[in-house]
Design a protein around this motif. Structure first.
Motif, mmCIF file in Angstrom:
data_model
loop_
_atom_site.group_PDB
_atom_site.id
_atom_site.type_symbol
_atom_site.label_atom_id
_atom_site.label_comp_id
_atom_site.label_asym_id
_atom_site.label_seq_id
_atom_site.Cartn_x
_atom_site.Cartn_y
_atom_site.Cartn_z
ATOM 1 N N HIS A 32 0.838 -1.201 0.000
ATOM 2 C CA HIS A 32 0.000 0.000 0.000
ATOM 3 C C HIS A 32 0.876 1.256 0.000
ATOM 4 O O HIS A 32 1.851 1.361 0.743
ATOM 5 N N GLY A 33 0.502 2.187 -0.859
ATOM 6 C CA GLY A 33 1.260 3.423 -0.947
ATOM 7 C C GLY A 33 2.557 3.290 -1.705
ATOM 8 O O GLY A 33 3.387 4.208 -1.686
ATOM 9 N N GLY A 34 2.751 2.175 -2.401
ATOM 10 C CA GLY A 34 3.997 1.969 -3.149
ATOM 11 C C GLY A 34 3.966 2.614 -4.511
ATOM 12 O O GLY A 34 3.081 3.424 -4.844
ATOM 13 N N ARG A 35 4.930 2.243 -5.305
ATOM 14 C CA ARG A 35 5.115 2.813 -6.631
ATOM 15 C C ARG A 35 3.923 2.489 -7.542
ATOM 16 O O ARG A 35 3.276 1.450 -7.414
ATOM 17 N N THR A 36 3.630 3.386 -8.480
ATOM 18 C CA THR A 36 2.591 3.142 -9.470
ATOM 19 C C THR A 36 3.202 3.015 -10.859
ATOM 20 O O THR A 36 4.317 3.481 -11.103
ATOM 21 N N ILE A 37 2.445 2.367 -11.739
ATOM 22 C CA ILE A 37 2.869 2.188 -13.125
ATOM 23 C C ILE A 37 1.771 2.746 -14.034
ATOM 24 O O ILE A 37 0.649 2.978 -13.590
ATOM 25 N N ARG A 38 2.102 2.956 -15.306
ATOM 26 C CA ARG A 38 1.131 3.525 -16.254
ATOM 27 C C ARG A 38 0.947 2.559 -17.425
ATOM 28 O O ARG A 38 1.925 2.041 -17.974
ATOM 29 N N LEU A 39 -0.326 2.348 -17.793
ATOM 30 C CA LEU A 39 -0.665 1.463 -18.897
ATOM 31 C C LEU A 39 -1.473 2.248 -19.926
ATOM 32 O O LEU A 39 -2.371 3.004 -19.571
ATOM 33 N N THR A 40 -1.154 2.060 -21.195
ATOM 34 C CA THR A 40 -1.863 2.752 -22.273
ATOM 35 C C THR A 40 -3.141 2.004 -22.620
ATOM 36 O O THR A 40 -3.141 0.767 -22.740
ATOM 37 N N VAL A 41 -4.228 2.740 -22.802
ATOM 38 C CA VAL A 41 -5.516 2.160 -23.183
ATOM 39 C C VAL A 41 -5.974 2.806 -24.489
ATOM 40 O O VAL A 41 -5.947 4.028 -24.625
ATOM 41 N N VAL A 42 -6.388 1.973 -25.437
ATOM 42 C CA VAL A 42 -6.922 2.440 -26.712
ATOM 43 C C VAL A 42 -8.343 1.914 -26.848
ATOM 44 O O VAL A 42 -8.590 0.730 -26.615
ATOM 45 N N ILE A 43 -9.270 2.789 -27.211
ATOM 46 C CA ILE A 43 -10.640 2.377 -27.484
ATOM 47 C C ILE A 43 -10.906 2.580 -28.974
ATOM 48 O O ILE A 43 -10.825 3.702 -29.473
ATOM 49 N N VAL A 44 -11.173 1.473 -29.667
ATOM 50 C CA VAL A 44 -11.447 1.496 -31.096
ATOM 51 C C VAL A 44 -12.968 1.444 -31.275
ATOM 52 O O VAL A 44 -13.595 0.450 -30.898
ATOM 53 N N PRO A 45 -13.595 2.478 -31.808
ATOM 54 C CA PRO A 45 -15.058 2.489 -31.913
ATOM 55 C C PRO A 45 -15.579 1.372 -32.805
ATOM 56 O O PRO A 45 -14.913 0.945 -33.768
ATOM 57 N N ALA A 46 -16.782 0.909 -32.501
ATOM 58 C CA ALA A 46 -17.456 -0.074 -33.351
ATOM 59 C C ALA A 46 -17.753 0.538 -34.710
ATOM 60 O O ALA A 46 -18.000 1.741 -34.830
ATOM 61 N N THR A 47 -17.719 -0.297 -35.737
ATOM 62 C CA THR A 47 -18.050 0.191 -37.074
ATOM 63 C C THR A 47 -19.554 0.232 -37.300
ATOM 64 O O THR A 47 -20.021 0.922 -38.204
ATOM 65 N N SER A 48 -20.319 -0.485 -36.495
ATOM 66 C CA SER A 48 -21.770 -0.488 -36.614
ATOM 67 C C SER A 48 -22.355 0.869 -36.210
ATOM 68 O O SER A 48 -21.845 1.539 -35.311
#
Length: 447
Positions: A8-24
């Motif tokens: 608890h309270g330790g180091r944090t990391i960062r993750l990239t998130v991509v949202i690709v919209p539906a074609t419908s």
């Protein structure tokens, strides 16, 4: 995300998130979240394959880098290991001297990452699964559908077991059941995939007539090359200057298991016949593909943190050798002592030095969540039978085998794409009708 949720309270990391919209024009409200293979693969780089496979046709597609992967911070890439593999094409695959160079590169990567403050033991499947659970909550999504392939199935099944809330359905492609994944298991999968290629050849009259005993040819060539390796010059498939390539028995076997596109399965009987008659170029070109790696794209640090804590413990090098002998009797022990795709992994894990996590990870997933289990019969990395094995404890599962396809089925099969779309629309009753008419493509026949 927290790097280590127990601290608890330790180091944090960062993750990239991509949202690709539906074609419908009217997409469903429950998106699809993708889990990349590897461990250590580039999830963002997989997006074009997912779009081409129409995974985002009716639903938004969410792709997140796994902890340690490319586009995450920190990135557990190991350029030291990339450079090793680039040079390894010109060395014996399974020679002790090759292993020492791999261990040296691994130690250099480990020392660099730990000096930067990375807690390598926190890069595991449990934390990885928790990242995805946190992502769903962060995005305010009530329900979503999970699609993972290869290591992504190990991760998906772990996620389903530990964090089942909000999972509407799960599709797993090229299955690595968490309770099974180990180094000896790699020989079982290799034998299943290679044998399927040979049986498919025997089922095609032209292939059977031209290559009547391809299985014996493989054994003869593995034994011959292990005793007397070939050194040739070969041009990488992507072009460029020819490079020195060494073909020994271990390199030959791993080219068959790799299923990376440099040597398509339909060319294997012809390539083995040519090799037996003094022409090694198909295999040499496939081996030369490793001379030009994309440095820094694959996160070997994540690979080793997962493999060394979850796949390697509880089994010995002797167990790997025995599994190899059981599946390929008569092959040289020097070949069989190294797990396919993970050579010298015991020596690597001694320097990577992360704790044993098998007690919490090597556990069967039991679930009533609707599941689609997809395998390719030519898959020599995650044999097709392991999909059905994982499905035994998924009570609402549909198992599909696609003939003549190797690892990561959906991008290679329009039928598998249709089955996946049907499953996402109707998880309990997907339409699998297209599978019945499928057969492997004709094999290459040389004069």
């Amino acid at each position: 995300m927290p790097e280590n949720r127990a601290r608890h309270g330790g180091r944090t990391i960062r993750l990239t998130v991509v949202i690709v919209p539906a074609t419908s024009a009217k997409p469903a409200k429950d998106p699809v979240v993708f889990m990349e293979g590897g461990p250590g693969g580039d999830a963002i780089g997989a997006i074009p394959f997912l779009i081409d496979s129409q995974v985002n046709r009716d639903r938004d597609l969410i792709v997140m880098t796994q902890r340690g992967g490319l586009h995450s911070q920190p990135n557990l890439a190991c350029p030291e290991i990339d450079r090793f593999y680039a040079g390894a094409v010109g060395r014996r695959y399974d020679a002790p001297s090759t292993g020492r160079l791999l261990v040296r590169a691994t130690k250099q990567c480990r020392d660099r990452l730990t000096a930067a403050g990375v807690e390598l033991s926190a890069y595991n499947t449990t934390e990885n699964a928790a990242d995805f659970a946190d992502l769903r909550r962060a995005l305010g999504i009530r329900q979503w559908n999970v699609y993972g392939y290869s290591y992504g199935t190990d991760l998906a099944l772990t996620y389903l077991r530990r964090q089942p809330a909000g999972i509407r359905s799960m599709a797993i492609d090229s299955v690595a059941p968490p309770q099974i994944v180990s180094l000896p298991w790699t020989w079982d999968s290799a034998a299943e995939g290679i044998d399927a290629i040979f049986r498919a050849c025997a089922a095609q009259p032209r292939c059977k007539s031209r290559y009547p005993d391809v299985r014996r040819t493989l054994t003869e060539q593995v034994r011959r090359l292990e005793a007397h390796p070939l050194t040739v010059m070969a041009q990488p498939p992507g072009g460029g200057s020819p490079v020195k390539v060494v073909l020994d028995g271990g390199a030959l076997v791993n080219l068959l298991v790799a299923d990376g596109g440099a040597l398509p399965a339909v060319d294997v009987p012809a390539a083995l016949d040519e090799l037996a008659h003094g022409n090694p170029q198909r295999f040499a070109r496939a081996r030369a593909a490793g001379a030009t790696p994309a440095v820094g794209e694959f996160a070997y640090g994540l690979t080793n943190s997962v493999a060394c804590s979850e796949w390697v413990p509880e089994f010995s090098q002797r167990d790997v050798l025995q599994a190899g002998r059981r599946n390929f009797p008569g092959w040289p022990d020097t070949v069989l002592a190294q797990a396919p795709q993970l050579p010298f992994q015991y020596e690597v894990c001694r320097v990577w030095s992360v704790p044993d996590r098998t007690a919490v990870q090597r556990v069967t997933t039991v679930s009533k969540v609707p599941a689609l289990v997809v395998s390719g019969t030519f898959d020599a990395k995650t044999g097709a039978s392991w999909g059905a094995y994982a499905a035994r404890t998924l009570s609402r599962s549909t198992v599909v085998r696609i003939p003549g396809v190797g690892h990561w089925v959906v991008p290679q099969s329009s039928c598998a794409q249709r089955v996946l779309a049907s499953f996402l629309a109707h998880p309990s009753t997907p339409d699998t009708g297209c599978v019945a008419g499928l057969a492997p493509k004709p094999f290459t026949i040389t004069p």
